[in-house]
Scaffold this motif. Structure first.
Motif, short mmCIF file in Angstrom:
data_model
loop_
_atom_site.label_atom_id
_atom_site.label_comp_id
_atom_site.label_asym_id
_atom_site.label_seq_id
_atom_site.Cartn_x
_atom_site.Cartn_y
_atom_site.Cartn_z
N ALA A 51 0.83 -1.21 0.00
CA ALA A 51 0.00 0.00 0.00
C ALA A 51 0.86 1.26 0.00
N ALA A 52 1.93 1.25 0.80
CA ALA A 52 2.82 2.40 0.85
C ALA A 52 3.50 2.63 -0.50
N LYS A 53 3.93 1.56 -1.14
CA LYS A 53 4.57 1.69 -2.45
C LYS A 53 3.59 2.20 -3.50
N ALA A 54 2.35 1.74 -3.44
CA ALA A 54 1.34 2.17 -4.40
C ALA A 54 1.11 3.67 -4.32
N ILE A 69 -5.77 8.73 -2.63
CA ILE A 69 -4.65 8.51 -1.73
C ILE A 69 -5.16 8.24 -0.31
N GLY A 70 -6.15 9.04 0.12
CA GLY A 70 -6.71 8.86 1.46
C GLY A 70 -7.36 7.50 1.63
N VAL A 71 -8.17 7.09 0.66
CA VAL A 71 -8.85 5.79 0.76
C VAL A 71 -7.84 4.65 0.68
N THR A 72 -6.84 4.78 -0.17
CA THR A 72 -5.82 3.74 -0.25
C THR A 72 -5.06 3.62 1.07
N ALA A 73 -4.80 4.74 1.71
CA ALA A 73 -4.14 4.70 3.01
C ALA A 73 -5.02 4.00 4.04
N ALA A 74 -6.32 4.23 3.99
CA ALA A 74 -7.23 3.54 4.90
C ALA A 74 -7.18 2.04 4.69
N TYR A 75 -7.20 1.62 3.43
CA TYR A 75 -7.05 0.19 3.14
C TYR A 75 -5.66 -0.30 3.55
N GLY A 76 -4.65 0.56 3.44
CA GLY A 76 -3.31 0.18 3.88
C GLY A 76 -3.27 -0.15 5.36
N VAL A 77 -3.98 0.64 6.16
CA VAL A 77 -4.07 0.34 7.59
C VAL A 77 -4.80 -0.98 7.80
N ALA A 78 -5.86 -1.21 7.03
CA ALA A 78 -6.59 -2.47 7.16
C ALA A 78 -5.69 -3.65 6.80
N LEU A 79 -4.86 -3.51 5.77
CA LEU A 79 -3.93 -4.58 5.42
C LEU A 79 -2.91 -4.79 6.53
N ALA A 80 -2.48 -3.70 7.15
CA ALA A 80 -1.52 -3.81 8.26
C ALA A 80 -2.13 -4.57 9.43
N MET A 81 -3.40 -4.35 9.69
CA MET A 81 -4.06 -5.03 10.80
C MET A 81 -4.21 -6.53 10.54
N ARG A 82 -4.13 -6.94 9.29
CA ARG A 82 -4.09 -8.37 8.97
C ARG A 82 -2.75 -8.98 9.37
N LEU A 105 0.10 -0.65 14.77
CA LEU A 105 -0.89 0.30 14.24
C LEU A 105 -0.25 1.66 14.04
N HIS A 106 0.45 2.14 15.05
CA HIS A 106 1.09 3.46 14.95
C HIS A 106 2.21 3.45 13.91
N ARG A 107 2.94 2.34 13.81
CA ARG A 107 3.99 2.25 12.79
C ARG A 107 3.38 2.28 11.40
N ALA A 108 2.28 1.58 11.21
CA ALA A 108 1.63 1.58 9.90
C ALA A 108 1.19 2.98 9.50
N VAL A 109 0.62 3.71 10.45
CA VAL A 109 0.18 5.07 10.17
C VAL A 109 1.37 5.95 9.77
N GLU A 110 2.49 5.81 10.46
CA GLU A 110 3.65 6.63 10.14
C GLU A 110 4.26 6.26 8.79
N VAL A 111 4.30 4.97 8.49
CA VAL A 111 4.82 4.54 7.19
C VAL A 111 3.98 5.13 6.06
N LEU A 112 2.68 5.07 6.19
CA LEU A 112 1.79 5.60 5.15
C LEU A 112 1.84 7.12 5.10
N ARG A 113 1.95 7.76 6.24
CA ARG A 113 1.98 9.22 6.28
C ARG A 113 3.21 9.76 5.56
N ALA A 114 4.30 9.02 5.55
CA ALA A 114 5.55 9.49 4.95
C ALA A 114 5.56 9.37 3.43
N THR A 115 4.54 8.78 2.82
CA THR A 115 4.59 8.51 1.39
C THR A 115 4.44 9.76 0.53
#
Length: 361
Positions: free
Chosen positions: A43-46, A58-71, A79-89
């Motif tokens: 998700a971050a690469k996308a 971008i916002g919706v993809t990030a939301a799905y990215g968090v959902a993928l992280a929770m898997r 959870l917080h790491r996933a948010v930071e990884v996506l925020r930096a994209t």
């Protein structure tokens, strides 16, 4: 909207539960290629590599990215790491932070064992909300196109766009294109001038592609032709999207938007920004505070396209030793904006009108 006559969206969950599908927009218009995102890294690469682009998507993809992280792992730290990884994209599009903050607030208040399923439910809801939001933008923008038609005595309305703020930049409908699609459905004759939008050519590759798929009359023009067409009286209104809008109405959009706004002002052509309320950053008092993303110089010095045999190739445009600068966005001052079309209605681009919008959201 349509791809090869079939209703499509830009992002959708895999029916088999393996992840989330997106359209790889770096391969359009030559190849329609769904890509399966399986985890946080995908998700971050996308987002970073612009397989998806456009603030709402971008916002919706990030939301799905968090959902993928929770898997992968549902603990607070991950959870917080996933948010930071996506925020930096991507630094400019405010919808990214908006979506991540919403996911973090939602998931942070529930037990870890519930997060896997709940995150996917919330991401799906945000995708559905985006579709409804953009359709509402279309309805409000339709009134502006109808008014332009009346002024034209019923002749086709000529609209100029810049970059891609179409359904490919959202989940469906688009922001700047939603009024166009609503007008088409309402039987309003129109013609769209599509800026190529260097350096990534999102107008030529994406806007032209989706308008063609939808059978909307359109003509591709080079970026520097827009001012000339306005001088010649061939443009009735300009509608663009936005990646972030400050509290005073300054609007940040793809590089080159500011020049179109200047030309529109000089020629007396209405210039509208279409964006959801989530694109407003009310913490910034003015546009000069918006961070502007500087992208790789290779986007300027190289260009991709289809060769005569259909193969997609990348070629060098400039001398190998020539350096380039590549600011991805510019800011259009509120004084050049005729109005901002949101899902809540059309608002003046000034801090008083937008303060009322902020208090009502």
């Amino acid at each position: 909207m349509l791809i090869q006559g079939k209703p499509s969206t830009t992002i959708w969950p895999d029916p088999d539960g393996e992840g989330v599908f997106i359209l790889d927009q770096t391969r359009l218009p030559h190849v329609v290629a769904p890509v399966l995102l399986r985890d946080l890294g995908d998700a971050a690469k996308a987002i970073k590599d612009m397989w998806v682009r456009g603030a709402p998507l971008i916002g919706v993809t990030a939301a799905y990215g968090v959902a993928l992280a929770m898997r992968q792992e549902a603990a607070d730290a991950f959870l917080h790491r996933a948010v930071e990884v996506l925020r930096a994209t991507r630094p400019t599009a405010v919808n990214l932070n908006w979506a991540l903050a919403r996911m973090l607030a939602f998931l942070g208040q529930m037990p870890e064992e519930l997060r896997r399923d709940a995150a996917l439910v919330m991401a799906k809801k945000m995708a559905a909300d985006d579709i409804a939001c953009n359709e509402a933008i279309g309805e409000h923008g339709l009134a502006l196109i109808r008014a332009a038609r009346e002024k034209r005595g019923g002749a086709p309305v000529r609209i100029l766009t810049h970059c891609n703020a179409g359904w490919l930049a959202t989940v469906d409908w688009g922001t700047a294109t939603a009024p166009i699609y609503k007008a088409q459905a309402a039987g309003v004759d129109l013609h769209v001038f599509v800026d190529e939008t260097r350096p990534r050519n999102q107008g030529a590759s994406l806007t032209a592609f989706e308008l063609g798929q939808q059978n909307v009359p359109h003509t591709l023009i080079v970026d520097n032709a827009g001012g000339h067409l306005m001088q010649q009286g061939e443009v009735d209104l300009v509608i663009v999207g936005a990646d972030r809008i400050a509290a005073n109405g300054d609007a940040c959009n793809k590089i080159g938007t500011y020049l179109k706004a200047l030309a529109a002002k000089d020629c007396g052509v209405p210039f509208y920004v279409a964006a959801p309320v989530s694109t407003f950053d009310f913490s910034l008092t003015e546009g000069r505070l918006i961070p502007i993303e500087e992208r790789a110089q290779e986007e300027v010095t190289y260009i991709s396209g289809a060769a005569a045999n259909g193969e997609v190739v990348t070629v060098l445009l400039a001398p190998k030793t020539t350096p380039a600068r590549n600011p991805g966005f510019d800011v259009t001052p509120a004084r050049l904006v005729s109005g901002i079309v949101t899902e809540k209605g059309v608002f003046a681009a000034d801090k008083e009108a937008l303060a009322a919008l902020n208090s009502a959201k």
